[in-house]
Design a protein around this motif. Structure first.
Motif, PDB file in Angstrom:
ATOM      1  N   ILE A  48       0.834  -1.197   0.000  1.00 57.06           N
ATOM      2  CA  ILE A  48       0.000   0.000   0.000  1.00 57.06           C
ATOM      3  C   ILE A  48       0.876   1.256   0.000  1.00 57.06           C
ATOM      4  O   ILE A  48       0.505   2.288  -0.572  1.00 57.06           O
ATOM      5  CB  ILE A  48      -0.982  -0.011   1.196  1.00 57.06           C
ATOM      6  CG1 ILE A  48      -2.208   0.853   0.883  1.00 57.06           C
ATOM      7  CG2 ILE A  48      -0.344   0.448   2.469  1.00 57.06           C
ATOM      8  CD1 ILE A  48      -3.130   0.267  -0.123  1.00 57.06           C
ATOM      9  N   ALA A  49       2.065   1.184   0.599  1.00 59.87           N
ATOM     10  CA  ALA A  49       2.980   2.329   0.604  1.00 59.87           C
ATOM     11  C   ALA A  49       3.531   2.612  -0.785  1.00 59.87           C
ATOM     12  O   ALA A  49       4.048   3.706  -1.040  1.00 59.87           O
ATOM     13  CB  ALA A  49       4.124   2.083   1.583  1.00 59.87           C
ATOM     14  N   ALA A  50       3.413   1.657  -1.691  1.00 58.31           N
ATOM     15  CA  ALA A  50       3.872   1.872  -3.063  1.00 58.31           C
ATOM     16  C   ALA A  50       3.034   2.916  -3.787  1.00 58.31           C
ATOM     17  O   ALA A  50       3.388   3.356  -4.888  1.00 58.31           O
ATOM     18  CB  ALA A  50       3.840   0.553  -3.838  1.00 58.31           C
ATOM     19  N   SER A  51       1.920   3.345  -3.189  1.00 56.29           N
ATOM     20  CA  SER A  51       1.090   4.415  -3.761  1.00 56.29           C
ATOM     21  C   SER A  51       1.331   5.758  -3.076  1.00 56.29           C
ATOM     22  O   SER A  51       0.615   6.722  -3.330  1.00 56.29           O
ATOM     23  CB  SER A  51      -0.395   4.040  -3.629  1.00 56.29           C
ATOM     24  OG  SER A  51      -0.702   2.912  -4.407  1.00 56.29           O
ATOM     25  N   HIS A  52       2.342   5.835  -2.229  1.00 57.11           N
ATOM     26  CA  HIS A  52       2.643   7.066  -1.484  1.00 57.11           C
ATOM     27  C   HIS A  52       2.968   8.207  -2.454  1.00 57.11           C
ATOM     28  O   HIS A  52       3.518   8.000  -3.530  1.00 57.11           O
ATOM     29  CB  HIS A  52       3.830   6.810  -0.553  1.00 57.11           C
ATOM     30  CG  HIS A  52       3.952   7.789   0.564  1.00 57.11           C
ATOM     31  ND1 HIS A  52       4.460   9.061   0.394  1.00 57.11           N
ATOM     32  CD2 HIS A  52       3.639   7.678   1.887  1.00 57.11           C
ATOM     33  CE1 HIS A  52       4.452   9.688   1.550  1.00 57.11           C
ATOM     34  NE2 HIS A  52       3.954   8.881   2.479  1.00 57.11           N
ATOM     35  N   GLY A  53       2.609   9.411  -2.058  1.00 56.25           N
ATOM     36  CA  GLY A  53       2.864  10.566  -2.914  1.00 56.25           C
ATOM     37  C   GLY A  53       4.335  10.912  -3.060  1.00 56.25           C
ATOM     38  O   GLY A  53       4.733  11.586  -4.015  1.00 56.25           O
TER      39      GLY A  53
ATOM     40  N   ARG B  17       7.843   5.420  -2.635  1.00 58.81           N
ATOM     41  CA  ARG B  17       7.383   4.448  -3.631  1.00 58.81           C
ATOM     42  C   ARG B  17       8.542   3.583  -4.119  1.00 58.81           C
ATOM     43  O   ARG B  17       8.412   2.366  -4.263  1.00 58.81           O
ATOM     44  CB  ARG B  17       6.735   5.158  -4.827  1.00 58.81           C
ATOM     45  CG  ARG B  17       5.460   5.913  -4.497  1.00 58.81           C
ATOM     46  CD  ARG B  17       4.630   6.214  -5.726  1.00 58.81           C
ATOM     47  NE  ARG B  17       5.369   6.904  -6.771  1.00 58.81           N
ATOM     48  CZ  ARG B  17       5.609   8.208  -6.813  1.00 58.81           C
ATOM     49  NH1 ARG B  17       5.177   8.984  -5.815  1.00 58.81           N
ATOM     50  NH2 ARG B  17       6.275   8.767  -7.813  1.00 58.81           N
ATOM     51  N   GLU B  18       9.690   4.223  -4.366  1.00 55.76           N
ATOM     52  CA  GLU B  18      10.852   3.467  -4.849  1.00 55.76           C
ATOM     53  C   GLU B  18      11.317   2.456  -3.807  1.00 55.76           C
ATOM     54  O   GLU B  18      11.660   1.304  -4.138  1.00 55.76           O
ATOM     55  CB  GLU B  18      11.983   4.419  -5.212  1.00 55.76           C
ATOM     56  CG  GLU B  18      13.184   3.713  -5.819  1.00 55.76           C
ATOM     57  CD  GLU B  18      14.283   4.693  -6.223  1.00 55.76           C
ATOM     58  OE1 GLU B  18      15.342   4.213  -6.675  1.00 55.76           O
ATOM     59  OE2 GLU B  18      14.093   5.923  -6.077  1.00 55.76           O
TER      60      GLU B  18
ATOM     61  N   SER C  35      10.619   8.377 -13.241  1.00 56.00           N
ATOM     62  CA  SER C  35      11.435   7.355 -13.904  1.00 56.00           C
ATOM     63  C   SER C  35      12.237   6.476 -12.947  1.00 56.00           C
ATOM     64  O   SER C  35      12.380   5.275 -13.209  1.00 56.00           O
ATOM     65  CB  SER C  35      12.359   8.003 -14.941  1.00 56.00           C
ATOM     66  OG  SER C  35      13.203   8.957 -14.345  1.00 56.00           O
ATOM     67  N   PRO C  36      12.785   6.994 -11.820  1.00 55.92           N
ATOM     68  CA  PRO C  36      13.505   6.079 -10.915  1.00 55.92           C
ATOM     69  C   PRO C  36      12.610   4.955 -10.388  1.00 55.92           C
ATOM     70  O   PRO C  36      13.037   3.806 -10.299  1.00 55.92           O
ATOM     71  CB  PRO C  36      13.985   7.003  -9.787  1.00 55.92           C
ATOM     72  CG  PRO C  36      14.071   8.361 -10.414  1.00 55.92           C
ATOM     73  CD  PRO C  36      12.910   8.404 -11.359  1.00 55.92           C
ATOM     74  N   VAL C  37      11.361   5.294 -10.034  1.00 57.55           N
ATOM     75  CA  VAL C  37      10.414   4.291  -9.545  1.00 57.55           C
ATOM     76  C   VAL C  37      10.051   3.332 -10.673  1.00 57.55           C
ATOM     77  O   VAL C  37      10.058   2.106 -10.515  1.00 57.55           O
ATOM     78  CB  VAL C  37       9.134   4.966  -9.002  1.00 57.55           C
ATOM     79  CG1 VAL C  37       8.145   3.914  -8.500  1.00 57.55           C
ATOM     80  CG2 VAL C  37       9.469   5.953  -7.892  1.00 57.55           C
TER      81      VAL C  37
END
Length: 387
Positions: free
Chosen positions: A89-94, A99-100, A127-129
């Motif tokens: 769920i943290a992969a959707s963090h702003g 996210r990375e 792009s890094p993510v």
């Protein structure tokens, strides 16, 4: 003190969707609570609830992106306290760095249920993510297609409509082209109709589906798209190899999308006479093909329709065929059918008269009181067109 009952993940998800994302914090709290419990079965069940619909992961990503509800999830991730649910769920963090980190953690200990969250990050605007997610997913698909190809297909075929979704679809095709047949056969059982269609396309291009297997799919598969594509593939193969028997078998089935491919194949092989016998077929496309075949055999299709609708029990296809190929003056042949005892014939006759622009207004106006709703709808449509 009265404590509010804690909502389950399913209840929190329902509340989030009904609130159009305004109550997404309730869902995040439920997921983090399950994650903290460390109960493997509850965590697995929570993942299943969230990922059972491909579009849902994307929707939740949009809901969560700028929500304060993710502050705690992000903090737990940064301090190493996050379990698999909180990490996903943290992969959707702003914050792109959060996210990375979430993507890196998921790839360090990959699980099939996490893949949809990684696939969403393959379309990330940063792009890094995006690059970390893409590299990791490509490796998973290449190294273990039997585990990851199915969840990848379920979500990636949905994400192809999203900006930057093309890369993932390309990788999905590349992985599927190299996947064992057994893996692709498992994908054919997916309830998501896009997946079996994708698999059929891949296997057809690979050329590893025998004609008998394609015939079975065309005749028995529950998905119209699969039936149509299998029928097209069978028809091509049958035309190339002169398998008239196979084309006739498909032409006799009950699915119009399969029959049209088979009949087109028969037409290419010059079997016009048997196609011309289908002038009153229930399918518009097949009737058109039959009229072309009749012309080639010297049969006047319009005269055939005129005779057919004048009988005691004309077929619906004959009535429709006259409307498609007749003239306005042919409408009078249909007037007696407005009083036919079968409602479907009355309705079809009204519809045909509308197409011929030959609606007898007074007669059709009285049909607005017909006991059949089907007839009433046809009458109102015809009268509206006249107006």
């Amino acid at each position: 003190m009265i404590f509010e009952r804690r909502k389950s993940v399913a209840e929190a998800l329902q509340e989030t969707l009904e609130s159009r994302g305004h109550d997404v914090g309730v869902l995040v709290d439920a997921l983090v609570r399950v994650d903290k419990s460390g109960d493997a079965s509850e965590i697995t069940a929570a993942f299943a609830t969230i990922t059972e619909t491909p579009a849902l992961v994307v929707t939740l990503d949009v809901y969560c992106r700028y929500q304060r509800a993710l502050v705690d999830a992000g903090h737990r991730l940064m301090t190493g306290e996050a379990g698999p649910l909180t990490t996903a769920i943290a992969a959707s963090h702003g914050n792109g760095r959060v996210r990375e980190l979430a993507v890196t953690r998921m790839l360090a200990n990959p699980r099939p249920e996490m893949l949809p969250f990684l696939l969403v990050r393959m379309t990330d605007w940063a792009s890094p993510v995006r690059d970390v997610a893409r590299l990791g997913v490509v490796r998973l698909l290449h190294d273990d297609p039997s585990t990851y190809l199915r969840p990848a297909a379920e979500t990636m075929l949905h994400l192809r409509r999203r900006r930057r979704g093309g890369f993932g679809v390309q990788q999905l095709y590349a992985a599927a082209y190299d996947a064992p047949v057994a893996v692709l056969e498992q994908l054919m059982c997916s309830a998501n109709s896009a997946v079996p269609r994708f698999v059929l396309e891949v296997r057809t291009r690979r050329g590893d589906l025998k004609i008998d297997e394609l015939v079975r799919l065309a005749l028995t598969n529950s998905d119209k798209g699969v039936r149509a594509r299998a029928g097209e593939a069978v028809a091509r193969e049958a035309v190339w190899t002169g398998r008239v028997d196979v084309l006739r078998k498909l032409a006799a089935c009950r699915y119009g999308e399969v029959r049209i491919s088979a009949l087109t194949g028969l037409a290419r092989l010059g079997h016009w006479e048997e196609i011309a016998g289908l002038l009153d077929d229930s399918s518009t496309l097949i009737r058109a093909l039959a009229r072309d075949a009749a012309r080639r055999k010297g049969v006047d299709a319009v005269d055939w329709y005129r005779s057919a609708v004048s009988g005691a029990n004309p077929s619906l296809g004959a009535i429709a065929g006259l409307a498609e190929s007749g003239r306005e003056e042919d409408g009078q042949l249909l007037y007696p059918l407005l009083r036919h005892p079968a409602a479907r014939v009355r309705a079809q006759a009204v519809g045909a008269l509308r197409i011929l622009d030959a609606v007898p207004v007074d007669s059709v106006r009285s049909m607005v009181e017909d006991p059949s709703r089907r007839v009433v709808r046809a009458a109102l449509k015809a009268l509206g067109t006249r107006a």
